[in-house]
Scaffold this motif. Structure first.
Motif, mmCIF file in Angstrom:
data_model
loop_
_atom_site.group_PDB
_atom_site.id
_atom_site.type_symbol
_atom_site.label_atom_id
_atom_site.label_comp_id
_atom_site.label_asym_id
_atom_site.label_seq_id
_atom_site.Cartn_x
_atom_site.Cartn_y
_atom_site.Cartn_z
ATOM 1 N N ALA A 258 0.836 -1.201 0.000
ATOM 2 C CA ALA A 258 0.000 0.000 0.000
ATOM 3 C C ALA A 258 0.875 1.257 0.000
ATOM 4 N N MET A 259 1.955 1.254 0.771
ATOM 5 C CA MET A 259 2.843 2.418 0.786
ATOM 6 C C MET A 259 3.550 2.582 -0.548
ATOM 7 N N SER B 33 3.127 5.896 -2.804
ATOM 8 C CA SER B 33 4.310 6.656 -3.218
ATOM 9 C C SER B 33 4.345 6.805 -4.735
ATOM 10 N N HIS B 34 4.021 5.737 -5.430
ATOM 11 C CA HIS B 34 4.010 5.782 -6.893
ATOM 12 C C HIS B 34 2.966 6.779 -7.396
ATOM 13 N N ARG B 35 1.791 6.798 -6.778
ATOM 14 C CA ARG B 35 0.747 7.746 -7.194
ATOM 15 C C ARG B 35 1.171 9.181 -6.944
ATOM 16 N N VAL B 36 1.783 9.430 -5.804
ATOM 17 C CA VAL B 36 2.226 10.796 -5.481
ATOM 18 C C VAL B 36 3.310 11.244 -6.459
ATOM 19 N N LEU B 37 4.267 10.378 -6.703
ATOM 20 C CA LEU B 37 5.360 10.746 -7.603
ATOM 21 C C LEU B 37 4.879 10.909 -9.045
ATOM 22 N N SER B 38 3.968 10.060 -9.485
ATOM 23 C CA SER B 38 3.480 10.189 -10.855
ATOM 24 C C SER B 38 2.556 11.391 -11.000
#
Length: 52
Positions: free
Chosen positions: A36-37, A41-46
């Motif tokens: 989940a983390m 993190s991937h969603r925030v960075l993308s």
């Protein structure tokens, strides 16, 4: 076998079983939290890269 020894053996088996289930559950929860983390993190960075 005395009755008390039989009861003690049954209680020991139940205790060991519950400890094993708890350890397995903690391992699984840790893996799910890690995934989940990583996803978050991937969603925030993308999302940050799309705004530029």
């Amino acid at each position: 076998m005395p009755k008390s020894a039989f009861v003690f053996a049954c209680l020991s088996a139940l205790l060991l079983s519950s400890c094993g289930n708890t350890a397995w559950g903690l391992k699984r929860d840790g893996q799910e939290a890690s995934r989940a983390m990583d996803d978050a993190s991937h969603r925030v960075l993308s999302a940050g890269s799309k705004k530029r």
